[in-house]
Design a protein around this motif. Structure first.
Motif: not given
Length: 62
Positions: A16-23, A25-28
């Motif tokens: 999670w911490p390494e994912l882009t904010r966009d990724a 948000e999409q997962i969430f």
């Protein structure tokens, strides 16, 4: 299928911490439409990864 969902869920939380904010948000957004589940998930993510915490939007938890 539940075993694979759990494996993927663990992997997402780990990365999670390494994912882009966009990724993130999409997962969430894909995780659930239930407001209570979304609130609890947001708290979990914030508690585990404070640097990736999203600012609350007005009325987002209402």
């Amino acid at each position: 299928m539940n075993e694979f969902e759990q494996l993927l869920g663990r992997a997402v939380l780990q990365l999670w911490p390494e994912l882009t904010r966009d990724a993130q948000e999409q997962i969430f957004e894909a995780a659930s439409n239930d407001p209570d589940v979304r609130r609890r998930l947001a708290v979990l993510l914030h508690d585990q990864h404070p640097r990736t915490a999203f600012p609350l939007q007005p009325g987002s938890l209402a």
